[in-house]
Enzyme design. Sequence first.
Site, PDB file in Angstrom:
ATOM      1  CB  CYS A   1     -24.848  -4.418  -5.266  1.00  0.00           C
ATOM      2  SG  CYS A   1     -24.715  -4.125  -3.496  1.00  0.00           S
TER       3      CYS A   1
ATOM      4  CG  ASP B   1      -2.048   1.070   1.050  1.00  0.00           C
ATOM      5  OD1 ASP B   1      -2.419   1.381  -0.095  1.00  0.00           O
ATOM      6  OD2 ASP B   1      -2.508   1.594   2.070  1.00  0.00           O
TER       7      ASP B   1
ATOM      8  CB  CYS C   1     -18.072   2.400   0.976  1.00  0.00           C
ATOM      9  SG  CYS C   1     -16.283   2.537   1.241  1.00  0.00           S
TER      10      CYS C   1
ATOM     11  CB  CYS D   1     -20.804   7.092  -0.279  1.00  0.00           C
ATOM     12  SG  CYS D   1     -19.578   8.431  -0.246  1.00  0.00           S
TER      13      CYS D   1
ATOM     14  CB  CYS E   1     -13.329  10.261   0.200  1.00  0.00           C
ATOM     15  SG  CYS E   1     -13.054   8.751   1.154  1.00  0.00           S
TER      16      CYS E   1
END
Length: 342
Positions: free
Chosen positions: A204, A143, A257, A211, A227
Amino acid sequence: MNPNNFREWLTQAGREIGAHSVACLRMDNPRLRRTIADNNIQVSAWLQNEMHGEMEYLERMFPEKSNPWNTYPFAKSVIVLSFNNLWGDPAAKHPFPEPAKDALLGYISAYAREDDYHFIGQAMLSKLTSMLGENIRAAATVDTAAVYERLFATVAGLGVVGGNSLLRVSGSGNTRVFIGCLFVDIELPEVIHEAQMPFACATCHACVKNCPTGAIQVDQPIDARKCISYLTIEKRGPLSQAEGRSIGRWLFGCDGCTLACPPRPKTDMRIPIDLEWLLQSSAAEIRRTIKGNATAYAGVTQLRRNAVVILKNMETRRAQEVLRWTRENSGSELIRQQIDLW
């Protein structure tokens, strides 16, 4: 490690190091090349539209991410694994003190329970390198390096990328994962899975519906600027009133989410934090508490900035008293600026 029985060996090795799933790609895999090329076009447009906000490192790292063959020229194969670090598991622990019943609370995302996932993933990949044998050149990424880890995971069949841009994996219940890649200088047999998903994202949209800020839209790239995870973790400097209102009571991250996918009974795994403890304890105490935890990435001042915003959102007398104390006692210009901004 037996190349003639590599699939079985890799599966067993994954179990031994604690991975959720593991696969292997050759760096000359033609689908990998096509997928990266297509992805580069999308990412380039996303960056040009400045939807990455202040995360300038994403723009800086784009040339390396866009061409892993140049970035890791020695690599002939890449092993990709997913792991969950007890994300979403009620048994997961965290280092923060338990708040009093009447505490003014902010919340930290559930993924910050247990040790920092970067360290967990690196340890797994280090063990896997040793298991492969001696004199192997390897580069492990979890990451923080210039690697499209989700892309490698999807090409390897470990899962699919959902509408929230996170990896959806096959399996039951609460499985939410992180991803690690191990680039090695040996030609290994490919081990590619076929992700068996119980439903398609197109049918879906739960992550879109859940969110809280509209950062996720159907068939659109995520607008990081909206976000909550970006605002609480990545955006430095003070938050505007609109940004501050949007984070609600989130100190670090957001579970909107990730709680929505996959659909299942919801368990509130947020970490509750006493905002007075966060603002009035010494910085040294806070640093000791968050050492080795994912929240250390944000740091003490960023967490305190977010605490100030949450208190302003509360609009209660007690919250105002804590803000006054903080204004008078904080040595941080950012904290004072955030209190005075709106």
